[in-house]
Structure formats: structure tokens, C-alpha cells
Write an enzyme that holds these catalytic residues in place. Structure first.
Site, short mmCIF file in Angstrom:
data_model
loop_
_atom_site.label_atom_id
_atom_site.label_comp_id
_atom_site.label_asym_id
_atom_site.label_seq_id
_atom_site.Cartn_x
_atom_site.Cartn_y
_atom_site.Cartn_z
N GLY A 10 8.46 11.76 -29.74
CA GLY A 10 8.62 10.32 -29.61
C GLY A 10 8.11 9.63 -30.86
O GLY A 10 6.89 9.47 -31.01
N LEU A 11 9.03 9.24 -31.74
CA LEU A 11 8.63 8.68 -33.03
C LEU A 11 8.93 7.18 -33.11
O LEU A 11 9.34 6.67 -34.15
CB LEU A 11 9.32 9.44 -34.18
CG LEU A 11 8.99 10.94 -34.26
CD1 LEU A 11 9.76 11.59 -35.40
CD2 LEU A 11 7.48 11.15 -34.43
N VAL A 13 7.31 3.23 -32.75
CA VAL A 13 6.23 2.63 -33.54
C VAL A 13 4.88 3.28 -33.22
O VAL A 13 4.14 3.68 -34.12
CB VAL A 13 6.17 1.11 -33.29
CG1 VAL A 13 4.93 0.52 -33.94
CG2 VAL A 13 7.42 0.43 -33.85
N VAL A 75 6.44 8.63 -25.17
CA VAL A 75 7.75 8.22 -24.67
C VAL A 75 7.53 7.28 -23.49
O VAL A 75 6.43 7.25 -22.90
CB VAL A 75 8.60 9.44 -24.24
CG1 VAL A 75 8.88 10.34 -25.43
CG2 VAL A 75 7.92 10.23 -23.14
N SER A 129 -5.22 2.47 -26.46
CA SER A 129 -5.18 1.02 -26.56
C SER A 129 -5.48 0.57 -27.98
O SER A 129 -6.35 1.13 -28.64
CB SER A 129 -6.18 0.37 -25.60
OG SER A 129 -6.15 -1.04 -25.73
N GLY A 131 -2.58 -1.18 -29.70
CA GLY A 131 -1.30 -1.61 -30.23
C GLY A 131 -0.90 -0.84 -31.48
O GLY A 131 -1.48 0.19 -31.83
N LYS A 183 -7.09 3.68 -18.30
CA LYS A 183 -6.21 2.82 -19.11
C LYS A 183 -5.53 1.77 -18.23
O LYS A 183 -5.37 0.61 -18.64
CB LYS A 183 -5.17 3.66 -19.84
CG LYS A 183 -4.17 2.85 -20.68
CD LYS A 183 -4.87 1.95 -21.69
CE LYS A 183 -3.95 1.45 -22.78
NZ LYS A 183 -2.72 0.81 -22.37
N HIS A 186 -8.10 -0.84 -17.59
CA HIS A 186 -8.26 -1.57 -18.86
C HIS A 186 -7.20 -2.65 -18.95
O HIS A 186 -7.48 -3.82 -19.26
CB HIS A 186 -8.14 -0.59 -20.03
CG HIS A 186 -7.93 -1.24 -21.37
ND1 HIS A 186 -6.72 -1.79 -21.75
CD2 HIS A 186 -8.77 -1.43 -22.42
CE1 HIS A 186 -6.83 -2.29 -22.98
NE2 HIS A 186 -8.06 -2.08 -23.39
N GLU A 190 -7.39 -6.71 -18.99
CA GLU A 190 -6.71 -7.43 -20.07
C GLU A 190 -5.87 -8.58 -19.52
O GLU A 190 -5.90 -9.70 -20.06
CB GLU A 190 -5.82 -6.43 -20.82
CG GLU A 190 -4.97 -7.00 -21.94
CD GLU A 190 -4.05 -5.93 -22.50
OE1 GLU A 190 -2.83 -6.19 -22.60
OE2 GLU A 190 -4.54 -4.83 -22.85
N ARG A 446 -9.67 -10.65 15.90
CA ARG A 446 -8.96 -9.37 15.93
C ARG A 446 -9.23 -8.63 17.24
O ARG A 446 -8.34 -7.99 17.81
CB ARG A 446 -9.39 -8.50 14.74
CG ARG A 446 -8.95 -9.05 13.39
CD ARG A 446 -9.45 -8.20 12.24
NE ARG A 446 -8.73 -6.93 12.18
CZ ARG A 446 -9.28 -5.73 12.33
NH1 ARG A 446 -10.59 -5.64 12.58
NH2 ARG A 446 -8.56 -4.63 12.25
N HIS A 452 -9.40 -4.68 18.52
CA HIS A 452 -9.75 -3.91 17.32
C HIS A 452 -11.22 -3.58 17.24
O HIS A 452 -11.64 -2.88 16.32
CB HIS A 452 -9.31 -4.68 16.07
CG HIS A 452 -7.82 -4.78 15.93
ND1 HIS A 452 -7.03 -3.69 15.66
CD2 HIS A 452 -6.98 -5.85 16.04
CE1 HIS A 452 -5.76 -4.09 15.59
NE2 HIS A 452 -5.71 -5.39 15.82
#
Length: 472
Positions: A10-11, A13, A75, A129, A131, A183, A186, A190, A446, A452
Site C-alpha cells: 500500500g503505497l 500517502v 490499505v 497517528s 497524519g 488507536k 485515541h 480526538e 423498572r 426487573h
């Protein structure tokens, strides 16, 4: 022919920049992609000192790697990962390592760990992480899974990761899919912080009538102080970006509709499954969904016109209050996400080390901030702390700023300024710090309609009552 230390499938960016980063740190690398143009770009944009090769045949790519082979995947999450693995597995040998560096769903990662193990192969899920720029110069890297495989790739990961005080922003995140889970959380945090920053921007714009130059100065001052963080820093810069089409400020010409990828939604769903309250992250996901209702919002704004928004009488004081509200709300958003990691680690037996999580988030990643240094000290002292808000030093910070949060949330409510993030932070904080909640009535309801059962405050056990029906 030369054998390469690492391979990348997977090339795009991210994949290409990570491969350059690995090559910059003295490792030989090979890249594979079905797109011939991406293979060409890989070589063209490399430097003469890099030992790097682009290969368009998967069997040749695998054959050119030293054993045990160490292959990274960058990918798209989901079916593309499974498609790559289906073609890759027959070409591998026992002991080879495959590392998924994309934003895969953690349950998919668990499935792939088991599947590849049945072939004698190691599979790791690894959050990355930072970018495009972070991938090239030093991201925060969150690997999890097979500890044997991690130890083999650790020297490379430590070399390419961001550095804070000479510490590499990478560490073993735990067993199975722990890396992808960390991640995911994270990214949920964010979402929350970005939502809170956008609300602070809106409050300063409407509540103090600050223009973009003034907003730049406010965010610059915030970033130079205790609120120092990547997201405050880039928000500062955004306010000065000019639009080449109109000559005005670009921020004023950007449509108020935000998209979202899977990680924010997954974080909310997972919190429901595990039983952890993360309302500010939930609100951030909801706010992005609301933003997509642009046509309906325009129609509703005519149907339900807001009163003229009030303006703060003391602008300087108001700016300080918004800053304090943003700071404490950001801290509490971290607290929500970190508690989810604590509970999920117990639920899934991930053995996630919270101290290392906040340590590697200090640099390279999108949510890096000065606050994480404080958290690192807390978890170094108390590794098993269930919620960061229960630490005395953190409590002192929070208590010093909650009055500002109440004022800001109240101002927003009184003047019809949307502030779902600030309001959920305040509601969460008030509920979390209240010893006796009115949920006793919910439990009675409930039991009344569904038998319940409930527990009592004066003795042990589970109880049910035949409730009396009264009519007037």
C-alpha cells in the site's frame, strides 16, 4: 539479489511516507502496490541514500524480503485488508510477521490474529497517528498483539517514532487487538477535543464578536500556555489562512458540514458494549451527524428563529472563561476515553498499560498536548487508577476551572449558541461527582412495570415489590 529488511503493501500517502521514514533510519525497504504510478513515485521521491525498491508483483515482493519477513499493510480498513491477506498468506512462511497499520476495527484484528496464527504466522494491529507529516518525520505508534513479533520489530518502531525527551512515542499496547483499540479510543478523544475547540471558536465569535485576527491572537496565547497542544496550534494557524479565490479568510468560506470515519462511531458503540460513559465523545459524533443536516437546519432556523445572541460585557474576562472551560473540558474528555481503555482492557484481557498509552501520546499524534505529561505522572504513581479524575492533583486542576465551565455553558444556553460538547462535559462531571443520583426512581419504575428488581441501601440482596396502583 538484495534482501530487504521490511516490506510495505500500500503505497498511498501514509504508506509511502512511513516507508521513507523507515529507510531514513537505516533499514532497507521494499514497497508493493498494484498501481504502477505509485511504484514510480516511490522511487522518484526517494533520496539517493535510501535503500528502497518498488515492486509490482506480490510473489516477487515477498521473495525479496529477508526472513522472518516483516510486512506492513497500509490499505483501507475492512474488506481490502482481508483481500490482501488472502493473496499474501500462501506466499508466506512460518514465523513471518504481518502488521496492519490502518484504522481497522479491533474485532476484525482479533479475527485476523487467530486466522494467521493457524498458519504459524504472526499478525499485529498497529495504530499510527500523526497524519501525512507524522508518518514521514515521526508518528505516535500503537502496536499490539504477539509480543514475540513486537520484540522483533521494536527497534524499527522506536527508530521511526516521534521523540519526547528522547523517549520514542511507541510502546507495546497489549495483547491481541489492543493496538487498534487504543488507536480507536485515541480517535474518539480526538473527535471530542475538536468539537470542544469548534464550540469555543463559536462562543468567541458570537459571544465576544472576535474577528479572525483576534481569534488568532487568542489561540496563539492559549497555545503558548497550559493549553499547548497540536489541535490548538493548527486552529491558531487556520484563522490566518487566506482564501486564494476571494482574498478573504478561508475559514469563512468553508461549509459547516463535517464527515466522520468509523473510529468515532466505533468508540461510542464500544463504550455502550463495555458499559462506560463517554458522553462528550458521543456528542462529538452526534454533532457531526447534525452538521450534515444542512438543508433541514436552514429550514429550521427560519421556523425557530433564535433571539439575538448576547455579547459578553467583559470581553477579556469572557475569553479567559472560555479558555478555562475548554481546558477542563478537554481534560475530562481524556478522562472518559482513558476510562474506556481501563474497562476494555479488563473486558478483553488486553492488558493495556495506561502509563505507556499517555506516554506515547505526548508526541507525534493528533491529540498530543501538555496535559499528557500530567497524566503520565499520575499513571506512573497509580498505574491501576480507574479514572484520572480520582487523582488529587488532577482534582485540584479541575476544581479551579469548573466555575468557568458553568458560566460558559450557561452563557451558551441563554443565548442559543450550540454547545453540546461543553454541556455534556458539565453533565458528566456533575453526575460523576454526585454520591446520590435519582436513578433510584428509575429502578423503582423498572421494577414496577417489568419486575426487573432493585437493590436497597440498608441491606444486601435483590428485591422485588408488588407496587400499589393508585387512582384519583
Amino acid at each position: 539479489m538484495e534482501k530487504y529488511n521490511y516490506g510495505m503493501i500500500g503505497l498511498g500517502v501514509m504508506g509511502r511516507n512511513l516507508l521513507y521514514n523507515i529507510a531514513d533510519n537505516g533499514f532497507s525497504v521494499a514497497g508493493f502496490d498494484l498501481d504502477e504510478q505509485k511504484i514510480k513515485e516511490l522511487k522518484e521521491k526517494s533520496t539517493p541514500t535510501m535503500r528502497i525498491e518498488g515492486i509490482g508483483s506480490l510473489p516477487e515482493f515477498v521473495s525479496r524480503l529477508e526472513t522472518p519477513r516483516k510486512i506492513l499493510l497500509m490499505v483501507p480498513a475492512g474488506k481490502p485488508v482481508d483481500a490482501v491477506l488472502e493473496n499474501l498468506i500462501p506466499l508466506l512462511s512460518k514465523g513471518d510477521i504481518v502488521i496492519d497499520g490502518g484504522n481497522s476495527y479491533f474485532k476484525d484484528t482479533n479475527r485476523r490474529v487467530s486466522n494467521l496464527a493457524s498458519y504459524g504466522l504472526h499478525f499485529m494491529g498497529m495504530g499510527v497517528s500523526g497524519g501525512e507529516q507524522g508518518a514521514r518525520t515521526g508518528p505516535s505508534i500503537m502496536p499490539g498483539g504477539d509480543i514475540e513479533a513486537f520484540n522483533l520489530v521494536m527497534p524499527m518502531l522506536e527508530a521511526i517514532a516521534a521523540k519526547v525527551n528522547n523517549d520514542a512515542c511507541t510502546a507495546y499496547m497489549g495483547k491481541d487487538a489492543a493496538g487498534h483499540y487504543v488507536k480507536m479510543v485515541h480517535n474518539g478523544i480526538e473527535y471530542a477535543i475538536m468539537q470542544l475547540i469548534s464550540e469555543a471558536y463559536d462562543l468567541l465569535r458570537r459571544g465576544a464578536h472576535l474577528d479572525n485576527d483576534q481569534l488568532y491572537e487568542v489561540f496563539k496565547e492559549w497555545n503558548n500556555g497550559e493549553m499547548n497542544s497540536f489541535l490548538i496550534e493548527i486552529s491558531r494557524d487556520i484563522f490566518q489562512q487566506k482564501d486564494p479565490v476571494t482574498g478573504g479568510f478561508l475559514i469563512d468560506y468553508i461549509l459547516d458540514k463535517a464527515g466522520s470515519k468509523g473510529t468515532g462511531k466505533w468508540t461510542s458503540q464500544e463504550a455502550m458494549e463495555v458499559g462506560v460513559a463517554i458522553p462528550t465523545i458521543d456528542a462529538a459524533v452526534t454533532s457531526r451527524t447534525l452538521s450534515s443536516y444542512k438543508d433541514e437546519r436552514i429550514q429550521a432556523s427560519d421556523l425557530y428563529p433564535h433571539k439575538n445572541n448576547g455579547v459578553s460585557e467583559n470581553v477579556k474576562e469572557f475569553i479567559q472563561e472560555v479558555g478555562d472551560a475548554l481546558f477542563v473540558s478537554t481534560l475530562i474528555s481524556y478522562a472518559q476515553g482513558l476510562e474506556l481503555l481501563v474497562k476494555a482492557s479488563e473486558e478483553y484481557n488486553f492488558e493495556i498499560p495506561l502509563k505507556d498509552v499517555v506516554k506515547i501520546w505526548r508526541g507525534g499524534c493528533i491529540i498530543r498536548s501538555g496535559l499528557l505529561e500530567k497524566f503520565y505522572k499520575v499513571y506512573t504513581k497509580t498505574p491501576k487508577l480507574s479514572n484520572i479524575l480520582l487523582d488529587n492533583d488532577i482534582a485540584d486542576i479541575v476544581k479551579s476551572k469548573t466555575e468557568a465551565l458553568r458560566k460558559v455553558a450557561g452563557f451558551a444556553i441563554s443565548n442559543g449558541i450550540p454547545s453540546l460538547g461543553f454541556q455534556t462535559v458539565l453533565a458528566y462531571f456533575d453526575a460523576f461527582t454526585t454520591a446520590s443520583l435519582p436513578i433510584n426512581l428509575v429502578q423503582a419504575q423498572r421494577d414496577y412495570f417489568g419486575a426487573h428488581t432493585y437493590q436497597r441501601i440498608d441491606k444486601e440482596g435483590v428485591f422485588h415489590t408488588i407496587w400499589q396502583s393508585t387512582t384519583n
